[in-house]
Design a protein around this motif. Sequence first.
Motif, PDB file in Angstrom:
ATOM      1  N   LEU A  62     -59.202  40.672  69.701  1.00 53.28           N
ATOM      2  CA  LEU A  62     -59.166  40.009  70.895  1.00 53.28           C
ATOM      3  C   LEU A  62     -60.642  40.010  71.447  1.00 53.28           C
ATOM      4  O   LEU A  62     -60.645  39.074  72.378  1.00 53.28           O
ATOM      5  CB  LEU A  62     -58.303  40.783  72.073  1.00 53.28           C
ATOM      6  N   GLN A  63     -61.648  40.650  70.903  1.00 48.91           N
ATOM      7  CA  GLN A  63     -62.906  40.404  71.484  1.00 48.91           C
ATOM      8  C   GLN A  63     -63.506  39.197  70.733  1.00 48.91           C
ATOM      9  O   GLN A  63     -64.706  38.560  71.186  1.00 48.91           O
ATOM     10  CB  GLN A  63     -63.915  41.677  71.236  1.00 48.91           C
ATOM     11  N   HIS A  64     -62.844  38.825  69.855  1.00 51.51           N
ATOM     12  CA  HIS A  64     -63.372  37.588  68.778  1.00 51.51           C
ATOM     13  C   HIS A  64     -62.334  36.402  68.851  1.00 51.51           C
ATOM     14  O   HIS A  64     -62.701  35.543  68.218  1.00 51.51           O
ATOM     15  CB  HIS A  64     -63.549  38.028  67.448  1.00 51.51           C
ATOM     16  N   ALA A  65     -61.180  36.679  69.350  1.00 50.29           N
ATOM     17  CA  ALA A  65     -60.138  35.707  69.554  1.00 50.29           C
ATOM     18  C   ALA A  65     -59.475  35.668  70.969  1.00 50.29           C
ATOM     19  O   ALA A  65     -59.742  36.541  71.669  1.00 50.29           O
ATOM     20  CB  ALA A  65     -59.176  35.948  68.099  1.00 50.29           C
ATOM     21  N   THR A  66     -58.582  34.517  71.011  1.00 45.37           N
ATOM     22  CA  THR A  66     -58.017  34.528  72.196  1.00 45.37           C
ATOM     23  C   THR A  66     -56.645  35.106  72.267  1.00 45.37           C
ATOM     24  O   THR A  66     -56.009  35.609  71.121  1.00 45.37           O
ATOM     25  CB  THR A  66     -58.067  32.997  72.484  1.00 45.37           C
ATOM     26  N   SER A  67     -56.127  35.375  73.423  1.00 39.40           N
ATOM     27  CA  SER A  67     -54.726  36.177  73.496  1.00 39.40           C
ATOM     28  C   SER A  67     -53.812  35.112  73.060  1.00 39.40           C
ATOM     29  O   SER A  67     -52.772  35.689  72.487  1.00 39.40           O
ATOM     30  CB  SER A  67     -54.603  36.163  75.116  1.00 39.40           C
ATOM     31  N   GLY A  68     -54.062  33.797  73.221  1.00 38.51           N
ATOM     32  CA  GLY A  68     -53.045  32.891  72.490  1.00 38.51           C
ATOM     33  C   GLY A  68     -52.971  32.969  70.967  1.00 38.51           C
ATOM     34  O   GLY A  68     -51.870  33.005  70.356  1.00 38.51           O
ATOM     35  N   GLU A  69     -54.285  33.166  70.279  1.00 43.31           N
ATOM     36  CA  GLU A  69     -54.217  33.429  69.103  1.00 43.31           C
ATOM     37  C   GLU A  69     -53.407  34.779  68.776  1.00 43.31           C
ATOM     38  O   GLU A  69     -52.629  34.737  67.714  1.00 43.31           O
ATOM     39  CB  GLU A  69     -55.503  33.239  68.431  1.00 43.31           C
ATOM     40  N   GLY A  70     -53.702  35.686  69.587  1.00 49.56           N
ATOM     41  CA  GLY A  70     -53.050  36.915  69.228  1.00 49.56           C
ATOM     42  C   GLY A  70     -51.477  36.669  69.157  1.00 49.56           C
ATOM     43  O   GLY A  70     -50.879  37.375  68.570  1.00 49.56           O
ATOM     44  N   LEU A 119     -43.916  30.315  68.763  1.00 52.55           N
ATOM     45  CA  LEU A 119     -44.640  29.523  68.127  1.00 52.55           C
ATOM     46  C   LEU A 119     -44.752  28.205  69.279  1.00 52.55           C
ATOM     47  O   LEU A 119     -45.870  27.806  69.596  1.00 52.55           O
ATOM     48  CB  LEU A 119     -44.799  29.038  66.950  1.00 52.55           C
ATOM     49  N   PHE A 120     -43.433  27.742  69.522  1.00 54.93           N
ATOM     50  CA  PHE A 120     -43.419  26.396  70.396  1.00 54.93           C
ATOM     51  C   PHE A 120     -43.489  26.799  71.697  1.00 54.93           C
ATOM     52  O   PHE A 120     -44.279  25.946  72.155  1.00 54.93           O
ATOM     53  CB  PHE A 120     -41.725  25.899  70.271  1.00 54.93           C
ATOM     54  N   ILE A 121     -43.366  27.744  72.217  1.00 56.47           N
ATOM     55  CA  ILE A 121     -43.867  27.864  73.728  1.00 56.47           C
ATOM     56  C   ILE A 121     -45.485  28.151  73.708  1.00 56.47           C
ATOM     57  O   ILE A 121     -45.958  27.606  74.587  1.00 56.47           O
ATOM     58  CB  ILE A 121     -43.351  29.235  74.164  1.00 56.47           C
ATOM     59  N   ILE A 122     -45.814  28.876  72.766  1.00 56.14           N
ATOM     60  CA  ILE A 122     -47.368  28.954  72.926  1.00 56.14           C
ATOM     61  C   ILE A 122     -48.153  27.828  72.485  1.00 56.14           C
ATOM     62  O   ILE A 122     -49.144  27.659  73.314  1.00 56.14           O
ATOM     63  CB  ILE A 122     -47.898  30.057  71.801  1.00 56.14           C
ATOM     64  N   ILE A 123     -47.684  27.131  71.597  1.00 58.17           N
ATOM     65  CA  ILE A 123     -48.413  25.795  71.307  1.00 58.17           C
ATOM     66  C   ILE A 123     -48.137  24.888  72.339  1.00 58.17           C
ATOM     67  O   ILE A 123     -49.333  23.963  72.711  1.00 58.17           O
ATOM     68  CB  ILE A 123     -47.911  25.138  70.125  1.00 58.17           C
ATOM     69  N   MET A 124     -47.176  24.689  73.106  1.00 55.76           N
ATOM     70  CA  MET A 124     -46.680  23.777  74.152  1.00 55.76           C
ATOM     71  C   MET A 124     -47.755  24.343  75.299  1.00 55.76           C
ATOM     72  O   MET A 124     -47.913  23.270  76.211  1.00 55.76           O
ATOM     73  CB  MET A 124     -45.364  23.761  74.628  1.00 55.76           C
ATOM     74  N   LYS A 125     -48.135  25.443  75.630  1.00 53.36           N
ATOM     75  CA  LYS A 125     -49.108  25.947  76.384  1.00 53.36           C
ATOM     76  C   LYS A 125     -50.301  25.372  76.329  1.00 53.36           C
ATOM     77  O   LYS A 125     -51.201  25.809  76.988  1.00 53.36           O
ATOM     78  CB  LYS A 125     -48.848  27.335  76.728  1.00 53.36           C
ATOM     79  N   GLY A 126     -50.716  25.096  75.058  1.00 58.82           N
ATOM     80  CA  GLY A 126     -52.067  24.563  74.858  1.00 58.82           C
ATOM     81  C   GLY A 126     -52.919  25.401  73.796  1.00 58.82           C
ATOM     82  O   GLY A 126     -54.055  25.129  73.744  1.00 58.82           O
ATOM     83  N   SER A 127     -52.175  26.485  73.678  1.00 59.32           N
ATOM     84  CA  SER A 127     -52.905  27.497  72.708  1.00 59.32           C
ATOM     85  C   SER A 127     -52.748  27.029  71.164  1.00 59.32           C
ATOM     86  O   SER A 127     -51.782  26.332  70.587  1.00 59.32           O
ATOM     87  CB  SER A 127     -52.401  28.765  72.771  1.00 59.32           C
ATOM     88  N   GLY A 128     -53.835  27.380  70.364  1.00 62.41           N
ATOM     89  CA  GLY A 128     -53.738  27.241  68.945  1.00 62.41           C
ATOM     90  C   GLY A 128     -54.671  28.173  68.362  1.00 62.41           C
ATOM     91  O   GLY A 128     -55.092  29.179  68.903  1.00 62.41           O
ATOM     92  N   ILE A 129     -54.829  27.986  67.079  1.00 59.35           N
ATOM     93  CA  ILE A 129     -55.945  28.760  66.283  1.00 59.35           C
ATOM     94  C   ILE A 129     -56.945  28.356  65.989  1.00 59.35           C
ATOM     95  O   ILE A 129     -56.872  27.164  65.513  1.00 59.35           O
ATOM     96  CB  ILE A 129     -55.112  29.559  64.928  1.00 59.35           C
ATOM     97  N   ASP A 130     -58.230  28.806  66.197  1.00 55.06           N
ATOM     98  CA  ASP A 130     -59.476  28.290  65.995  1.00 55.06           C
ATOM     99  C   ASP A 130     -59.887  29.127  64.807  1.00 55.06           C
ATOM    100  O   ASP A 130     -60.223  30.292  64.900  1.00 55.06           O
ATOM    101  CB  ASP A 130     -60.332  28.441  67.134  1.00 55.06           C
ATOM    102  N   TRP A 131     -60.060  28.439  63.591  1.00 55.26           N
ATOM    103  CA  TRP A 131     -60.378  28.916  62.195  1.00 55.26           C
ATOM    104  C   TRP A 131     -61.609  29.531  61.932  1.00 55.26           C
ATOM    105  O   TRP A 131     -62.107  30.197  61.215  1.00 55.26           O
ATOM    106  CB  TRP A 131     -59.700  28.065  61.149  1.00 55.26           C
ATOM    107  N   SER A 132     -62.452  29.043  62.985  1.00 54.79           N
ATOM    108  CA  SER A 132     -63.913  29.518  63.114  1.00 54.79           C
ATOM    109  C   SER A 132     -63.855  31.026  63.553  1.00 54.79           C
ATOM    110  O   SER A 132     -64.987  31.499  63.389  1.00 54.79           O
ATOM    111  CB  SER A 132     -64.782  28.766  64.015  1.00 54.79           C
TER     112      SER A 132
END
Length: 315
Positions: free
Chosen positions: A91-99, A138-151
């Motif tokens: 979580l130091q390198h990614a968001t809670s949404g990605e988690g 996944l539906f709830i998280i994505i609808m909240k605007g979260s996603g995965i930043d593959w960088s």
Amino acid sequence: MNPSGLTLAYLCAVMNALIMGFSFLFTKIALEFAEPLDTLTFRFAASFAVMSVPVLLGRVRLNYRGKKLRKVLLLATLYPLGFFTLQSYGLQHATSGEGGILFAFTPVLTVLLAFLFLKETTTLPQKLSICLSVGGVLFIIIMKGSGIDWSNMKGIILLFLSCLAVAGYSVFARRLLKSFSPAEITYVMLGIAFLCFLAASLAGHATAGTLDRLFAPLASGSFIAAILYLGILSTLVTALSSNYALSRIEASKMSVFSNLSTIVSIAAGALLLGEEVRTYHIAGSALIIAGVMGTNLLGKKSKRHVPNTNRAKAG
């Protein structure tokens, strides 16, 4: 299968989801006063201390004589040590949404590991139900605007490994419950976690010259309340109940209950923080519930639960 024992196992699984759903709120409170590692130290200090009381009084009897204790130590490296360490650094390198997105796939990983190591099989309707539950999260998280930043590959890999650690714990614990009681496994897990996190916390503060700040958060009643919830309910109670449930129901069935915590988090946010519940929250929650029910109702006839002739005795 004892019907009452099976019912209690499912109640334990649901209770775990309820407790974990509220744990996010209390974790946020605790982190306002202490660093993540210090929070983990106090959390496991509370859980280990509380369980030590009935053990020392003889109310809970533990018997490790003649048992391969190193296997329980290995289990503790998966959870809680592996999970919390990997999650914290991830979580130091990614968001809670990605988690949250990655953690939703834990039931899928559990099904795969349970098939490989326990030979647990699931029917096609069960597999579809697990996917339905994961899809709801996944539906709830994505609808909240979260996603995965593959960088953020470092963070994503660490978070994925944390999910793999939880899945591995569920599978390995179910195997160990053939010879250890839930209380015996839980007590070693909590003790190892407390000692390791304490050592790491002390080392970190000693290096930084901030040992005086380690106990400073204890001056706050809010911090103490948060730690008691996290240590007693969210750690001790969930560890005992999950180990009990795993001794009676398949790891694949147990794992999908974790997605229910998403629903509880939504409800907690609405009730305690005044957060708005939107249509997508309701739709996603319905998918999660349907998936959990399908996973546990659409399988083959349950086999006899894992035999355990070494249950902890209450005096």
